[in-house]
Design a protein around this motif. Structure first.
Motif, PDB file in Angstrom:
ATOM      1  N   ASN A 159      -6.522   3.786  -5.741  1.00  0.00           N
ATOM      2  CA  ASN A 159      -7.079   2.734  -5.818  1.00  0.00           C
ATOM      3  C   ASN A 159      -6.822   1.574  -4.861  1.00  0.00           C
ATOM      4  O   ASN A 159      -7.100   1.307  -3.880  1.00  0.00           O
ATOM      5  CB  ASN A 159      -7.915   2.346  -7.049  1.00  0.00           C
ATOM      6  CG  ASN A 159      -6.762   2.141  -8.028  1.00  0.00           C
ATOM      7  OD1 ASN A 159      -5.755   2.289  -7.827  1.00  0.00           O
ATOM      8  ND2 ASN A 159      -7.475   1.931  -9.115  1.00  0.00           N
ATOM      9  N   TRP A 160      -5.589   0.985  -5.594  1.00  0.00           N
ATOM     10  CA  TRP A 160      -5.120  -0.163  -4.891  1.00  0.00           C
ATOM     11  C   TRP A 160      -4.289   0.236  -3.503  1.00  0.00           C
ATOM     12  O   TRP A 160      -4.135  -0.553  -2.628  1.00  0.00           O
ATOM     13  CB  TRP A 160      -3.911  -0.782  -5.955  1.00  0.00           C
ATOM     14  CG  TRP A 160      -4.753  -1.452  -6.962  1.00  0.00           C
ATOM     15  CD1 TRP A 160      -4.735  -1.285  -8.056  1.00  0.00           C
ATOM     16  CD2 TRP A 160      -5.470  -2.592  -6.596  1.00  0.00           C
ATOM     17  NE1 TRP A 160      -5.484  -1.899  -8.724  1.00  0.00           N
ATOM     18  CE2 TRP A 160      -6.067  -2.918  -7.947  1.00  0.00           C
ATOM     19  CE3 TRP A 160      -5.967  -3.475  -5.743  1.00  0.00           C
ATOM     20  CZ2 TRP A 160      -6.880  -4.014  -8.327  1.00  0.00           C
ATOM     21  CZ3 TRP A 160      -6.814  -4.407  -5.873  1.00  0.00           C
ATOM     22  CH2 TRP A 160      -7.330  -4.589  -7.298  1.00  0.00           C
ATOM     23  N   VAL A 183      -7.381  -0.074  -1.036  1.00  0.00           N
ATOM     24  CA  VAL A 183      -7.761  -1.405  -1.031  1.00  0.00           C
ATOM     25  C   VAL A 183      -6.671  -2.200   0.004  1.00  0.00           C
ATOM     26  O   VAL A 183      -7.215  -2.790   1.008  1.00  0.00           O
ATOM     27  CB  VAL A 183      -7.822  -2.103  -2.274  1.00  0.00           C
ATOM     28  CG1 VAL A 183      -8.221  -3.424  -2.111  1.00  0.00           C
ATOM     29  CG2 VAL A 183      -8.936  -1.320  -2.951  1.00  0.00           C
ATOM     30  N   SER A 199       0.806  -1.370   0.057  1.00  0.00           N
ATOM     31  CA  SER A 199       0.065   0.028   0.010  1.00  0.00           C
ATOM     32  C   SER A 199       0.933   1.320   0.162  1.00  0.00           C
ATOM     33  O   SER A 199       0.473   2.360  -0.530  1.00  0.00           O
ATOM     34  CB  SER A 199      -0.792   0.178   1.137  1.00  0.00           C
ATOM     35  OG  SER A 199      -1.705   1.122   1.297  1.00  0.00           O
TER      36      SER A 199
END
Length: 144
Positions: free
Chosen positions: A103-104, A107, A17
């Motif tokens: 986005n990732w 998540v 992340s």
């Protein structure tokens, strides 16, 4: 053992992340801003996918199909949106929005935090929940 796996998985997802977050910030720092206009709506499986025409600072045109479709259509032909594109690779623009840019990272962070918190909580509280052997009268009174 299970909580060790939770902790290692959480730390790995946290590292991924942070890496994705750094990549997103690097993209934002080197990118140029452009306005895109919806030129058409592509219909597929009862969903409408907007197709944008983006004009770069150099005057080039980029055709971009939005990765999310909706039914009914959430975009109309002629609507505008702000995009960021890398001048060195203008063929892959990104729409300006928190989730479209990060986005990732979001998540993976959302998966990592509960894993890390539950594993650390277990390692902190596990010694407090064990019953010492001398106080365990249940084992001493068993008769088979």
């Amino acid at each position: 053992m299970r909580y060790t796996i939770y902790l290692l998985t959480g730390l790995t997802l946290l590292a991924i992340s942070i890496y994705n977050w750094k990549q997103a910030f690097a993209f934002i720092a080197r990118s140029e801003r452009a306005i895109g206009v919806v030129t058409s709506l592509h219909k597929d499986d009862d969903s409408y996918w907007p197709v944008f025409s983006i004009r770069t600072k150099e005057g080039d045109e980029i055709i971009y199909q939005h990765p999310y479709g909706s039914s009914p259509a959430s975009w109309r032909v002629g609507e505008e949106a702000t995009f960021l594109y890398d001048p060195q690779a203008p063929e892959s623009p990104r729409m300006v929005g928190y989730f479209t840019l990060f986005n990732w990272a979001i998540v993976f962070m959302g998966l990592a935090i509960p894993l890390i918190v539950s594993a650390i909580g277990y390692f902190i509280l596990a010694p407090l929940t064990r019953i010492p052997a001398e106080n365990n009268t249940w084992k001493a009174n068993r008769k088979f």
